[in-house]
Design an enzyme around this catalytic site. Sequence first.
Site, PDB file in Angstrom:
ATOM      1  N   ALA A  62      -2.124 -10.055   5.303  1.00 15.94           N
ATOM      2  CA  ALA A  62      -3.410  -9.550   5.781  1.00 15.94           C
ATOM      3  C   ALA A  62      -4.132 -10.636   6.577  1.00 15.94           C
ATOM      4  CB  ALA A  62      -4.267  -9.104   4.598  1.00 15.94           C
ATOM      5  N   GLY A 107       0.640  -8.609   2.513  1.00  8.45           N
ATOM      6  CA  GLY A 107       0.580  -7.238   2.981  1.00  8.45           C
ATOM      7  C   GLY A 107       1.784  -6.828   3.805  1.00  8.45           C
ATOM      8  N   GLU A 110       4.309  -5.821   1.316  1.00 11.85           N
ATOM      9  CA  GLU A 110       3.874  -4.547   0.752  1.00 11.85           C
ATOM     10  C   GLU A 110       4.146  -3.399   1.721  1.00 11.85           C
ATOM     11  OE1 GLU A 110       0.217  -5.457  -2.152  1.00 11.85           O
ATOM     12  OE2 GLU A 110      -0.020  -6.323  -0.156  1.00 11.85           O
ATOM     13  N   GLU A 130      -0.540 -14.005  -2.844  1.00  7.41           N
ATOM     14  CA  GLU A 130      -1.965 -13.723  -3.041  1.00  7.41           C
ATOM     15  C   GLU A 130      -2.596 -14.551  -4.155  1.00  7.41           C
ATOM     16  OE1 GLU A 130      -0.460 -10.042  -0.925  1.00  7.41           O
ATOM     17  OE2 GLU A 130       0.300 -11.481  -2.394  1.00  7.41           O
TER      18      GLU A 130
END
Length: 255
Positions: A62, A107, A110, A130
């Site tokens: 992200a 992300g 993911e 994270e």
Amino acid sequence: MNKVHLLIEDQIAFITIDVPPVNALNEEVLHQLSKALDDISNSEIDVVIISGAGKKAFVAGADIREFPTLNKDTGEALCRRGQSVFTKIEGFPQPVIAAIDGFTLGGGLELALACDFRIASKSSTFGLPEVKLGILPGYGGTQRLARLIGIGKAKQIIYSGEFFTAEEAFKFGLIEEITDESPLEKAKEWAEKIKQRGPLAVEFAKKAINIGIDLPLEEGLEWEARFFGELCETADKNEGVTAFLEKRQPKFLKR
């Protein structure tokens, strides 16, 4: 300026995330990714391939610049936006292949987990870092990773935040194939194979797997039998069986 590019060629949809230098996910990228999926939802495609522009990164997480001002409410909302897009990928009627080349972190990993299967170059690097930022994977990582590779290995990866190689990812089942070639070209090869199969059969097989994976076996078998029965009423089933008996290639109906 578009950060997510959509190209359709011969019933294959190519979605490319193009945000130099590392294709980071921000709110606008997620919005454009969601729109690209909406744009092809009713089109005559058989397979979707998602990749990142360049060789440095598939998607390297992200955009951390969005994080400093997050609080409980805005942080939860951020997660739900990302989750909704990735759930759309997971539930998309046609197969979605992740063609991975480079860093696939946070992300980005993911996003790859939401795809049906993953093909990566040998030089790709993976991780869910994270916890190094004092947060957790919030776009489905804590849920999809454990379902894919097992709870113990998922906890080891998430708790440590460490990176790992494509060879390691393949070893514990996170990716389905490592290639010396371009992952995009290898994904296209798989897409071409899938294109030759009955499109409704592939769609229903995906539904059966996705629905049944979280159910007791008996309930999953019920869904399998139900979908099999529905396919028996289709022209594709009649064509596929007839072609087999006549020793020829089937000519399935396009969407």
